[in-house]
Design a protein around this motif. Structure first.
Motif, PDB file in Angstrom:
ATOM      1  N   ASN A  15      26.144  20.825  -3.160  1.00  0.00           N
ATOM      2  CA  ASN A  15      25.807  22.162  -2.673  1.00  0.00           C
ATOM      3  C   ASN A  15      24.793  22.896  -3.547  1.00  0.00           C
ATOM      4  OD1 ASN A  15      27.304  22.607  -0.170  1.00  0.00           O
ATOM      5  ND2 ASN A  15      29.107  22.212  -1.444  1.00  0.00           N
ATOM      6  N   SER A  16      24.902  22.752  -4.856  1.00  0.00           N
ATOM      7  CA  SER A  16      23.933  23.439  -5.718  1.00  0.00           C
ATOM      8  C   SER A  16      22.529  22.873  -5.488  1.00  0.00           C
ATOM      9  CB  SER A  16      24.336  23.353  -7.192  1.00  0.00           C
ATOM     10  OG  SER A  16      24.478  22.017  -7.622  1.00  0.00           O
ATOM     11  N   ILE A 113       8.296  30.382 -20.500  1.00  0.00           N
ATOM     12  CA  ILE A 113       8.871  29.761 -19.294  1.00  0.00           C
ATOM     13  C   ILE A 113       9.742  30.782 -18.571  1.00  0.00           C
ATOM     14  CG2 ILE A 113      10.367  27.928 -18.412  1.00  0.00           C
ATOM     15  CD1 ILE A 113       9.612  26.286 -20.909  1.00  0.00           C
ATOM     16  N   LYS A 114       9.513  30.953 -17.283  1.00  0.00           N
ATOM     17  CA  LYS A 114      10.331  31.861 -16.474  1.00  0.00           C
ATOM     18  C   LYS A 114      11.562  31.105 -15.974  1.00  0.00           C
ATOM     19  CE  LYS A 114       6.418  34.587 -14.839  1.00  0.00           C
ATOM     20  NZ  LYS A 114       6.609  35.678 -15.739  1.00  0.00           N
ATOM     21  N   PRO A 115      12.770  31.573 -16.328  1.00  0.00           N
ATOM     22  CA  PRO A 115      13.983  30.896 -15.866  1.00  0.00           C
ATOM     23  C   PRO A 115      14.589  31.551 -14.621  1.00  0.00           C
ATOM     24  CG  PRO A 115      14.552  32.348 -17.667  1.00  0.00           C
ATOM     25  CD  PRO A 115      13.063  32.506 -17.418  1.00  0.00           C
ATOM     26  N   CYS A 116      15.066  30.703 -13.722  1.00  0.00           N
ATOM     27  CA  CYS A 116      15.865  31.131 -12.575  1.00  0.00           C
ATOM     28  C   CYS A 116      17.096  30.236 -12.548  1.00  0.00           C
ATOM     29  CB  CYS A 116      15.092  30.972 -11.270  1.00  0.00           C
ATOM     30  SG  CYS A 116      13.579  31.954 -11.184  1.00  0.00           S
ATOM     31  N   VAL A 117      18.160  30.721 -11.958  1.00  0.00           N
ATOM     32  CA  VAL A 117      19.413  29.968 -11.917  1.00  0.00           C
ATOM     33  C   VAL A 117      19.906  29.899 -10.477  1.00  0.00           C
ATOM     34  CG1 VAL A 117      21.811  29.922 -12.699  1.00  0.00           C
ATOM     35  CG2 VAL A 117      20.019  30.650 -14.278  1.00  0.00           C
ATOM     36  N   VAL A 118      20.310  28.701 -10.067  1.00  0.00           N
ATOM     37  CA  VAL A 118      20.903  28.475  -8.751  1.00  0.00           C
ATOM     38  C   VAL A 118      22.287  27.890  -8.976  1.00  0.00           C
ATOM     39  CG1 VAL A 118      20.729  27.212  -6.582  1.00  0.00           C
ATOM     40  CG2 VAL A 118      18.664  28.149  -7.650  1.00  0.00           C
ATOM     41  N   ILE A 119      23.289  28.552  -8.439  1.00  0.00           N
ATOM     42  CA  ILE A 119      24.691  28.195  -8.653  1.00  0.00           C
ATOM     43  C   ILE A 119      25.386  28.056  -7.301  1.00  0.00           C
ATOM     44  CG2 ILE A 119      26.901  29.002  -9.599  1.00  0.00           C
ATOM     45  CD1 ILE A 119      25.185  30.777 -11.531  1.00  0.00           C
ATOM     46  N   ALA A 120      26.228  27.056  -7.177  1.00  0.00           N
ATOM     47  CA  ALA A 120      27.078  26.944  -5.983  1.00  0.00           C
ATOM     48  C   ALA A 120      28.493  26.586  -6.420  1.00  0.00           C
ATOM     49  CB  ALA A 120      26.537  25.883  -5.027  1.00  0.00           C
ATOM     50  N   GLY A 155      30.100  27.182  -1.524  1.00  0.00           N
ATOM     51  CA  GLY A 155      30.161  25.852  -0.943  1.00  0.00           C
ATOM     52  C   GLY A 155      31.092  24.970  -1.738  1.00  0.00           C
ATOM     53  N   ASN A 156      32.079  24.429  -1.086  1.00  0.00           N
ATOM     54  CA  ASN A 156      33.015  23.525  -1.752  1.00  0.00           C
ATOM     55  C   ASN A 156      32.807  22.101  -1.245  1.00  0.00           C
ATOM     56  OD1 ASN A 156      35.127  22.682  -3.406  1.00  0.00           O
ATOM     57  ND2 ASN A 156      36.652  23.055  -1.825  1.00  0.00           N
ATOM     58  N   LYS A 157      33.018  21.895   0.061  1.00  0.00           N
ATOM     59  CA  LYS A 157      32.794  20.578   0.647  1.00  0.00           C
ATOM     60  C   LYS A 157      31.293  20.328   0.787  1.00  0.00           C
ATOM     61  CE  LYS A 157      36.969  20.952   3.415  1.00  0.00           C
ATOM     62  NZ  LYS A 157      37.427  21.270   4.761  1.00  0.00           N
ATOM     63  N   PRO A 158      30.878  19.068   0.778  1.00  0.00           N
ATOM     64  CA  PRO A 158      29.446  18.771   0.917  1.00  0.00           C
ATOM     65  C   PRO A 158      28.817  19.487   2.120  1.00  0.00           C
ATOM     66  CG  PRO A 158      30.638  16.773   0.370  1.00  0.00           C
ATOM     67  CD  PRO A 158      31.675  17.846   0.619  1.00  0.00           C
ATOM     68  N   GLY A 159      27.730  20.198   1.854  1.00  0.00           N
ATOM     69  CA  GLY A 159      26.984  20.885   2.903  1.00  0.00           C
ATOM     70  C   GLY A 159      27.454  22.295   3.213  1.00  0.00           C
ATOM     71  N   ASP A 160      28.608  22.712   2.685  1.00  0.00           N
ATOM     72  CA  ASP A 160      29.147  24.046   2.986  1.00  0.00           C
ATOM     73  C   ASP A 160      28.169  25.177   2.682  1.00  0.00           C
ATOM     74  OD1 ASP A 160      31.598  23.230   3.954  1.00  0.00           O
ATOM     75  OD2 ASP A 160      32.761  23.884   2.202  1.00  0.00           O
ATOM     76  N   VAL A 161      27.406  25.046   1.602  1.00  0.00           N
ATOM     77  CA  VAL A 161      26.533  26.140   1.179  1.00  0.00           C
ATOM     78  C   VAL A 161      25.486  26.474   2.243  1.00  0.00           C
ATOM     79  CG1 VAL A 161      24.746  24.808  -0.039  1.00  0.00           C
ATOM     80  CG2 VAL A 161      25.399  27.081  -0.865  1.00  0.00           C
TER      81      VAL A 161
END
Length: 184
Positions: A15-16, A113-120, A155-161
């Motif tokens: 998901n992430s 460097i510009k940081p961004c964060v993606v979390i699931a 998102g927990n199960k694959p694809g939920d996000v």
């Protein structure tokens, strides 16, 4: 503008990663999966006379060299026990060595460097990922860098996000910001 997506999940195509793919849609970027690198945990020798002078036989130095060649880094991680993944944490822990390598000039370079964060994650991630976002903010603050943006997806199960409309909208907005950086 060179963009690196650094994936910290132990599972590819989770998901992430799916959420990061939405962020990076139609944008040229480099993908690096921490699972593809052998990075040993830090052996903290910062208070020993020789410090970190011993070379560690792993992939960290190769990856950090490539990492520092980018203008934007997207840190992609699932919420693992209310924090970043162990792979991502291990990578960040090794920055301690890089900070002490005078030739590398790590702190000076990372400030460009510009940081961004993606979390699931599952289990109420909009609430329970707040400490993880704060952890990244504190890490970057220590480095003299501002966290540019962050996204949390449910998102927990694959694809939920992909069913999380709020996260998909946020991904679209971050994509537009990155496109503006890249193309203007």
């Amino acid at each position: 503008m060179k963009i690196l997506a650094l994936y910290g999940s132990s599972r590819k195509h989770g998901n992430s990663e799916l959420l990061a793919d939405k962020v990076l849609e139609n944008i040229e970027h480099t993908k690096r999966y921490l699972t593809d690198y052998h990075i040993k945990p830090i052996d903290d020798k910062r208070h020993e006379p020789g410090g970190f002078s011993d070379s560690i036989d792993d992939d960290y130095n190769r990856l950090i060299s490539e990492f520092l060649e980018h203008d934007v880094v997207i840190y992609v991680t699932p919420v693992y026990w209310y924090g970043m993944s162990g792979l991502m944490k291990n990578f960040v822990d090794r920055w301690t060595e890089s900070l002490r390598d005078r030739e590398l000039q790590f702190k000076e370079k990372i400030q460009g460097i510009k940081p961004c964060v993606v979390i699931a994650g599952g289990d109420l991630p909009y609430e329970k990922a707040k400490p993880l976002v704060q952890q990244f903010e504190l890490i970057f603050d220590f480095m003299g860098v501002k966290l540019e943006d962050w996204i949390v997806g449910d998102g927990n199960k694959p694809g939920d996000v992909l069913n999380d409309e709020v996260a998909i909208q946020a991904a679209s907005e971050l994509n537009a910001k990155l496109q503006n950086l890249v193309f203007n």
